[in-house]
Design a protein around this motif. Sequence first.
Motif, PDB file in Angstrom:
ATOM      1  N   LEU A   1       4.743  -2.927  -9.625  1.00 17.76           N
ATOM      2  CA  LEU A   1       4.044  -1.256  -9.330  1.00 17.76           C
ATOM      3  C   LEU A   1       5.031  -0.065  -8.983  1.00 17.76           C
ATOM      4  O   LEU A   1       5.415   0.766  -9.645  1.00 17.76           O
ATOM      5  CB  LEU A   1       2.356  -1.497  -8.966  1.00 17.76           C
ATOM      6  CG  LEU A   1       2.058  -0.159  -8.533  1.00 17.76           C
ATOM      7  CD1 LEU A   1       1.705   0.299 -10.033  1.00 17.76           C
ATOM      8  CD2 LEU A   1       1.184  -0.043  -7.841  1.00 17.76           C
ATOM      9  N   THR A   2       5.616  -0.235  -8.403  1.00 15.95           N
ATOM     10  CA  THR A   2       6.610  -0.364  -7.048  1.00 15.95           C
ATOM     11  C   THR A   2       7.319   0.545  -8.405  1.00 15.95           C
ATOM     12  O   THR A   2       8.274   1.317  -7.627  1.00 15.95           O
ATOM     13  CB  THR A   2       7.299  -0.732  -5.880  1.00 15.95           C
ATOM     14  OG1 THR A   2       8.096  -1.287  -6.112  1.00 15.95           O
ATOM     15  CG2 THR A   2       6.186  -0.714  -5.090  1.00 15.95           C
TER      16      THR A   2
ATOM     17  N   GLY B   1       5.659   2.087 -10.778  1.00 17.35           N
ATOM     18  CA  GLY B   1       5.744   3.783 -10.472  1.00 17.35           C
ATOM     19  C   GLY B   1       7.093   5.246 -10.120  1.00 17.35           C
ATOM     20  O   GLY B   1       6.866   5.583 -10.215  1.00 17.35           O
TER      21      GLY B   1
ATOM     22  N   VAL C   1       2.501   5.641  -4.679  1.00 17.44           N
ATOM     23  CA  VAL C   1       2.489   3.866  -5.020  1.00 17.44           C
ATOM     24  C   VAL C   1       2.151   3.593  -3.595  1.00 17.44           C
ATOM     25  O   VAL C   1       2.899   3.239  -2.878  1.00 17.44           O
ATOM     26  CB  VAL C   1       3.722   3.327  -5.392  1.00 17.44           C
ATOM     27  CG1 VAL C   1       2.990   1.336  -5.422  1.00 17.44           C
ATOM     28  CG2 VAL C   1       3.587   3.504  -6.852  1.00 17.44           C
TER      29      VAL C   1
ATOM     30  N   ALA D   1       7.800   3.119  -2.294  1.00 15.57           N
ATOM     31  CA  ALA D   1       6.249   2.957  -2.344  1.00 15.57           C
ATOM     32  C   ALA D   1       6.123   2.699  -0.423  1.00 15.57           C
ATOM     33  O   ALA D   1       6.765   2.504   0.001  1.00 15.57           O
ATOM     34  CB  ALA D   1       5.930   1.412  -2.612  1.00 15.57           C
TER      35      ALA D   1
END
Length: 392
Positions: free
Chosen positions: A142-143, A146, A153, A174
């Motif tokens: 996700l980081t 993102g 994030v 993040a």
Amino acid sequence: MSHLIGYKCGRCGALHQGRVPHSTCRSCNGSLLAVYDIEAVKNVIDKETLARRPPVMWKYFEILPVINRDNVVSLGEGYTPMIELSKVGERVGLKNAYLKDESRNPTATFKDRPISVTVSVLKELGVRSVAMPSAGNAGSALTAYGAKAGLEVHVVMPSDTPRAIYAESLVHGAEVILVNGLITDAARVVAEGVSRHGWLDVSTMKVPYRVEGTKTMGYEIAEQMSWDPPDVVVFPTGGGEGLVGLWKGFKELVELDWIDRMPRLVAVQSEGCRPIVEAYLKGEDRVEFFEGCDTIASGIRVPKPFADAEIMNAIRESQGTAIDVSEEEIVKSVRELAVAEGILACPEGAAAYAAVKKLTDLKLVDRDEKVVIINTGSGLKYFELLFRMLSI
Ligand SMILES: Cc1ncc(COP(=O)(O)O)c(C=O)c1O
Ligand SMILES: [Zn+2]
């Protein structure tokens, strides 16, 4: 174009539509699953169309939930190789053993698939800040995605998450919060941030976009095997988006008439954290909290998966099973794959490999059956374990 119709609750059947971020079912809090107009998909793509497209996960765009292709946030995920286990196959009692190597994804685990889809949909919907509790790898994916999408994030992970994953997440810019405890404790911190700061919670199975990414593993396995699917797929299971995604992917392929049967799906856990195996052995439809979860395979260290009903359904409906392996077997398997096949598997992937030997010994899998083991990530993220194995 995408042939998405909406998102259906797997428990009560309610259909959720509209171009807003969806989470769980408004009526019963069950996980939502994307539904597509399968007949329309059949009219626009077939196996030959797919064969002509570049080998990337987004080649299945028509059966993915992003509406406008320009919103796809990709770092080159998917279409990972299927490697024939020519040396160790016989050792685990199989004539046809393959390993799908998800370590070849951009952040070196299969989690890039669900996160690429999720971040793409959220970008399309104009979402600005997201948060996630993670056993580690989904958080670091996700980081990265993102960062590419320009999202704010926040990830919350256990303080003993492998250091490489922690560092990777921080370097992507993040906010990374460490908690003393497990992913279930991290989820409480995220819930607080959701109510205080308005973060969007993109936890496993709490948004319907993530399994749309993991299902592409099923699509690829079928396509890479020339649409003659394996008999068995073995997956290390924690939160369940991998297993439920495989089930959904194969089911959609059956509906599309591209394959004629669903492989048996095997959920693998560690002896040190085996809530799904216990539920399976007791014949339960739901999973109870497993006290004192402890395993070096941190990705499958999940004491109670949110989508327990969906996981149990995927196992039963595919006529699969759930099985556990010991910590010693996991470590031995990391070494065996590295020495014999040149594959540096993560401990979760090594657990899946270790499980195959038990499955053949127990005659749950026949030596003539075609088996795909998913190595969910790279061993390079688990330095602490590698050093411990080498006693340095
Ligand atoms: C490397 C690895 N394998 C397997 C899993 C378990 O996947 P799932 O949560 O989809 O069951 C995870 C989850 O974080 C993981 O990081
Ligand atoms: Zn519902």
